[in-house]
Write a protein that holds these residues in place. Structure first.
Motif, PDB file in Angstrom:
ATOM      1  N   LYS B  38      46.015  36.027  71.066  1.00  0.00           N
ATOM      2  CA  LYS B  38      46.735  35.290  72.107  1.00  0.00           C
ATOM      3  C   LYS B  38      47.250  36.237  73.182  1.00  0.00           C
ATOM      4  O   LYS B  38      47.139  35.957  74.373  1.00  0.00           O
ATOM      5  CB  LYS B  38      47.919  34.535  71.496  1.00  0.00           C
ATOM      6  CG  LYS B  38      47.592  33.100  71.135  1.00  0.00           C
ATOM      7  CD  LYS B  38      48.857  32.345  70.802  1.00  0.00           C
ATOM      8  CE  LYS B  38      48.849  31.975  69.338  1.00  0.00           C
ATOM      9  NZ  LYS B  38      50.095  31.361  68.888  1.00  0.00           N
ATOM     10  N   TYR B  39      47.795  37.390  72.757  1.00  0.00           N
ATOM     11  CA  TYR B  39      48.281  38.340  73.755  1.00  0.00           C
ATOM     12  C   TYR B  39      47.117  38.859  74.587  1.00  0.00           C
ATOM     13  O   TYR B  39      47.244  39.074  75.787  1.00  0.00           O
ATOM     14  CB  TYR B  39      49.006  39.532  73.109  1.00  0.00           C
ATOM     15  CG  TYR B  39      50.049  39.169  72.088  1.00  0.00           C
ATOM     16  CD1 TYR B  39      50.793  38.001  72.215  1.00  0.00           C
ATOM     17  CD2 TYR B  39      50.294  39.990  70.993  1.00  0.00           C
ATOM     18  CE1 TYR B  39      51.739  37.663  71.273  1.00  0.00           C
ATOM     19  CE2 TYR B  39      51.242  39.659  70.048  1.00  0.00           C
ATOM     20  CZ  TYR B  39      51.959  38.496  70.189  1.00  0.00           C
ATOM     21  OH  TYR B  39      52.891  38.160  69.264  1.00  0.00           O
ATOM     22  N   PHE B  42      46.144  36.921  77.579  1.00  0.00           N
ATOM     23  CA  PHE B  42      46.904  37.213  78.800  1.00  0.00           C
ATOM     24  C   PHE B  42      46.435  38.502  79.461  1.00  0.00           C
ATOM     25  O   PHE B  42      46.607  38.702  80.655  1.00  0.00           O
ATOM     26  CB  PHE B  42      48.400  37.317  78.491  1.00  0.00           C
ATOM     27  CG  PHE B  42      49.015  36.001  78.124  1.00  0.00           C
ATOM     28  CD1 PHE B  42      49.157  35.010  79.082  1.00  0.00           C
ATOM     29  CD2 PHE B  42      49.426  35.745  76.842  1.00  0.00           C
ATOM     30  CE1 PHE B  42      49.720  33.785  78.759  1.00  0.00           C
ATOM     31  CE2 PHE B  42      49.979  34.529  76.507  1.00  0.00           C
ATOM     32  CZ  PHE B  42      50.133  33.547  77.459  1.00  0.00           C
ATOM     33  N   TYR B 278      53.266  41.785  82.810  1.00  0.00           N
ATOM     34  CA  TYR B 278      52.358  42.373  81.816  1.00  0.00           C
ATOM     35  C   TYR B 278      51.612  43.547  82.440  1.00  0.00           C
ATOM     36  O   TYR B 278      51.491  44.618  81.862  1.00  0.00           O
ATOM     37  CB  TYR B 278      51.339  41.337  81.316  1.00  0.00           C
ATOM     38  CG  TYR B 278      51.916  40.235  80.461  1.00  0.00           C
ATOM     39  CD1 TYR B 278      53.242  40.259  80.061  1.00  0.00           C
ATOM     40  CD2 TYR B 278      51.133  39.174  80.038  1.00  0.00           C
ATOM     41  CE1 TYR B 278      53.764  39.248  79.278  1.00  0.00           C
ATOM     42  CE2 TYR B 278      51.644  38.159  79.250  1.00  0.00           C
ATOM     43  CZ  TYR B 278      52.959  38.199  78.875  1.00  0.00           C
ATOM     44  OH  TYR B 278      53.469  37.207  78.104  1.00  0.00           O
ATOM     45  N   ALA B 294      50.055  43.946  78.132  1.00  0.00           N
ATOM     46  CA  ALA B 294      50.026  42.555  77.673  1.00  0.00           C
ATOM     47  C   ALA B 294      50.299  42.487  76.176  1.00  0.00           C
ATOM     48  O   ALA B 294      51.037  41.609  75.698  1.00  0.00           O
ATOM     49  CB  ALA B 294      48.677  41.926  78.011  1.00  0.00           C
ATOM     50  N   GLY B 298      53.721  40.823  75.076  1.00  0.00           N
ATOM     51  CA  GLY B 298      53.454  39.620  74.284  1.00  0.00           C
ATOM     52  C   GLY B 298      54.106  39.708  72.920  1.00  0.00           C
ATOM     53  O   GLY B 298      54.758  38.758  72.456  1.00  0.00           O
ATOM     54  N   LYS B 301      57.797  39.384  73.193  1.00  0.00           N
ATOM     55  CA  LYS B 301      58.176  38.004  73.467  1.00  0.00           C
ATOM     56  C   LYS B 301      58.219  37.190  72.173  1.00  0.00           C
ATOM     57  O   LYS B 301      59.196  36.498  71.906  1.00  0.00           O
ATOM     58  CB  LYS B 301      57.190  37.374  74.447  1.00  0.00           C
ATOM     59  CG  LYS B 301      57.578  35.959  74.810  1.00  0.00           C
ATOM     60  CD  LYS B 301      56.686  35.369  75.865  1.00  0.00           C
ATOM     61  CE  LYS B 301      57.190  33.977  76.206  1.00  0.00           C
ATOM     62  NZ  LYS B 301      56.445  33.364  77.288  1.00  0.00           N
ATOM     63  N   SER B 302      57.160  37.297  71.339  1.00  0.00           N
ATOM     64  CA  SER B 302      57.167  36.539  70.090  1.00  0.00           C
ATOM     65  C   SER B 302      58.328  36.978  69.218  1.00  0.00           C
ATOM     66  O   SER B 302      59.048  36.158  68.649  1.00  0.00           O
ATOM     67  CB  SER B 302      55.883  36.759  69.291  1.00  0.00           C
ATOM     68  OG  SER B 302      54.787  36.656  70.101  1.00  0.00           O
TER      69      SER B 302
END
Lengths: 326, 343
Positions: B38-39, B42, B278, B294, B298, B301-302
């Motif tokens: 997922k990261y 981005f 990012y 990124a 990322g 962030k999680s």
């Protein structure tokens, strides 16, 4: 603009059978006036926000993405003032609004001054970086509001003499608080115009905008002028926030709702032009409310953005760009 | 250790390939690999931002629009497959009776993939060329793009019956009958993504080392001189913006595959600006740095929004300020200094 809309409003009523009685005409006229007035309310908020931005962006070339959060700061200041007066000095509740507006201006003015001296001035030659850094600042301020005031909305009590409406005819009701806001906005706008065009300080500010090196050479303290321009812009955002509490409730995300719209207003009107900012907030606000009446709110926003982009395509410097060679 | 810039860049690319192809798949289980995936989705956008912003000076705050387009295109295909032969559930709830015409092409995977790569090209190019030809640039371009992304979110949410509205598109689990949410599916998608990403970073590096790459830097630093030398700078800028749009769209599609949902917030201004950070954290002049940035942001962030939700915005905001103030060229620059890479 208004005249053309005057022709359009009845056309929409074409579905009404041919025999239109006098009462129905009055109702249509009433709807039309109310629409115009709704547009005026949006216009005042947009104009107050955009004025501050136009000064900061137009005169200094600084993109301040935290402008919306400074507006929220003014709104929260108003909220705090209202709660304080309500609990400790209930006798002053009638005029708390004036105290709150002054306080909101003072707080945001001071904040803007400190912000410019300690932060913004390091990025003057990097406009895109300023944009990112102030966006970061706006996130921090939002989270601060959320931690201090909570995520839910807060609102202030409406002063008694401002509740109620003025009803010139049966179908037209104009809320008093909105009339008050319109008057206040006109006053503030004239004040800004006066400061910039009729005072020594305004003269210095415009001189620095036009030619920084020459202004510095003739003895103007350009750093001080920068700080004061930025502080004035922030103070105007504070007033916008204070006014905003009269028509809506405040939450930590309030500022973000208006920031992009205000930028659009400034860019559309042409930077460094107070007249342009006023005209473009009027146009955009009236179009927004008129289109919302005719179609869904989301389509109205799309239509306006497309229109703005089209206009910018033909007039890249905005509607009222001053004819100065850069 | 004294190495030249060219060697340093080769090391960085090799290191990235080693990390993504070797270390991470060996060290992490399917759950974590999916998160990393997922990261990485981005990071496609971040690479595009390095090209457009770092090398050509175009700051777009509307990359989410193309990211969202890719994401929605992929999700539409997956949703149609998941709900066939019925209509997607949210359409039924909003009593839409017939599939909207613009959904029709997305029942074919080939058309879907083609549209993910091809649709952003004319859209981004025409939009950007028109704007750049009028010499609207810098902060004005940034404002127009951020307004565009905000408006599209409003439009998207408003069309509940055709786009899924605020909930976006969810509830899909198979790609051509192949399960994408079990462990084997997640790992397979990760490999596809890494191959795509390494191709993208390699192509980006080759582009930057070509004559065209030099031209990009020249446009960034002195656009008027390049124009006076006879180049169509609007064309150059529109081209690089289009490249970054296609990269964003591909990233969006990969995101939809791994996250299992797309929502309007992916298109929005907040996501669009976050995407810029990012690239900025990794280093706006480093393709590899963008990918690393990124991954790092990322992950933060999680981690933070899960354990310390109130700190996340402080952290993100602080990072914007820190990177701009202290480390304008990001982590890549820090590494260059530590390894004493000669400029």
């Amino acid at each position: 603009m208004t005249f053309r809309r005057g022709n359009q409003a009845p056309r929409r009523k074409a579905v009404i059978p041919a025999a239109i009685s006098i009462e129905e005409t009055f109702v249509t006229f009433g709807i039309f006036v109310m629409q115009l007035f709704n547009g005026l309310s949006l216009f005042t908020i947009l104009l107050l926000m955009a004025l501050g931005l136009a000064i900061v962006f137009g005169l200094m070339g600084v993109i301040n993405m935290a402008h919306g959060e400074i507006m929220a700061m003014g709104a929260y200041t108003t909220y705090l003032t209202a709660s304080f007066i309500e609990h400790h000095l209930p006798g002053l509740m009638g005029v708390y609004l004036f105290i709150a507006i002054l306080l909101a201006f003072a707080v945001t003015f001071a904040f803007g001054y400190v912000l410019e001296r300690g932060f913004i001035r390091w990025f003057y030659h990097r406009p895109l970086d300023t944009l990112l850094a102030t966006w970061g600042l706006s996130l921090i301020l939002q989270q601060t509001y959320r931690s201090v005031f909570g995520a839910q909305e807060v609102s202030v009590p409406l002063t008694t003499w401002l509740s109620g409406a003025w009803e010139p005819t049966e179908t037209i009701q104009l809320p008093l608080n909105r009339i008050f806001i319109v008057a206040l906005t006109i006053l503030v706008t004239l004040g800004v115009w006066y400061i910039l065009h009729k005072t020594r300080w305004g003269l210095r500010a415009r001189a620095v905008t036009q030619n920084r090196a020459m202004s510095s050479a003739v003895g103007i303290d350009t750093n001080r002028v920068d700080a004061l321009i930025f502080a004035l812009g922030s103070g105007l955002a504070g007033i916008a926030g204070s006014v905003f509490t009269m028509v809506g409730s405040t939450n930590p995300g309030t500022g973000q709702l208006y920031i992009v719209d205000s930028f659009i207003v400034v860019v559309f009107g042409g930077v460094a032009s107070l007249l342009g900012t006023a005209a473009s907030s009027f146009l955009i606000a009236q179009m927004q409310t008129a289109l919302e009446y005719l179609m869904s709110g989301s389509m109205a926003k799309v239509a306006i953005l497309l229109l703005v982009i089209t206009v910018l395509y033909f007039r890249p410097n905005g509607l009222f760009a001053s004819k100065v060679r850069a | 250790m004294n190495i030249s810039a060219k060697q340093g860049e080769r090391f960085a690319h090799a290191g990235l390939a080693l990390l993504l192809l070797g270390l991470l798949p060996l060290a992490l289980g399917p759950y974590w690999l999916n998160l990393v995936g997922k990261y990485l989705a981005f990071s496609f956008v971040a690479v595009g931002i390095v090209l457009a912003w770092g090398y050509c000076g175009i700051l777009s705050l509307g990359q989410g629009v193309f990211f969202g387009f890719g994401g929605y295109a992929m999700a539409m295909f997956l949703k149609l497959e998941a709900s066939a032969p019925e209509l997607p559930d949210f359409m039924v709830w909003s009593s839409v009776e017939k599939l909207p015409f613009w959904w029709e092409p997305y029942s074919s995977l080939t058309v879907t993939i083609a549209s993910i790569f091809l649709v952003p090209i004319p859209v981004a190019f025409i939009f950007a060329y028109a704007i750049f030809r009028k010499r609207v640039s810098g902060v004005y371009f940034a404002i127009v793009t951020i307004a565009l992304s905000m408006t599209l979110v409003v439009l998207n949410i408003g069309q509940q019956g055709e786009t899924g509205g605020a909930n976006g598109i969810t509830d899909f689990s198979t790609l051509l009958g192949f399960d994408i949410i079990n462990d084997a599916g997640k790992v397979a998608i990760y490999w596809v993504e890494v191959v795509l990403l390494l191709t993208a970073t390699t192509l980006a590096a080759l582009l930057l080392h070509s004559r065209f790459g030099k031209l990009l830097i020249a446009v960034r630093d002195r656009e008027d001189r390049v124009r006076f030398s006879g180049f169509d700078t609007a064309m150059i800028k529109a081209f690089i913006f289009t490249v970054s749009a296609v990269l964003s769209s591909v990233g969006g599609a990969m995101f939809a595959l791994q996250a299992g949902l797309v929502t309007p917030s992916l298109i929005g201004a907040v996501t669009s600006v976050e995407l810029v950070i990012y690239a900025a954290v990794g280093g706006r002049l480093s393709v590899v740095g963008a990918v690393i940035g990124a991954l790092l942001v990322g992950f933060m962030k999680s981690y933070l929004s899960e354990h310390f939700p109130e700190i996340w915005l402080f952290f993100l905001g602080g990072m914007f300020i820190f990177v701009v103030w202290v480390l304008p060229n990001g982590l890549a620059d820090l590494f260059r200094k530590i390894l004493r890479v000669k400029a």
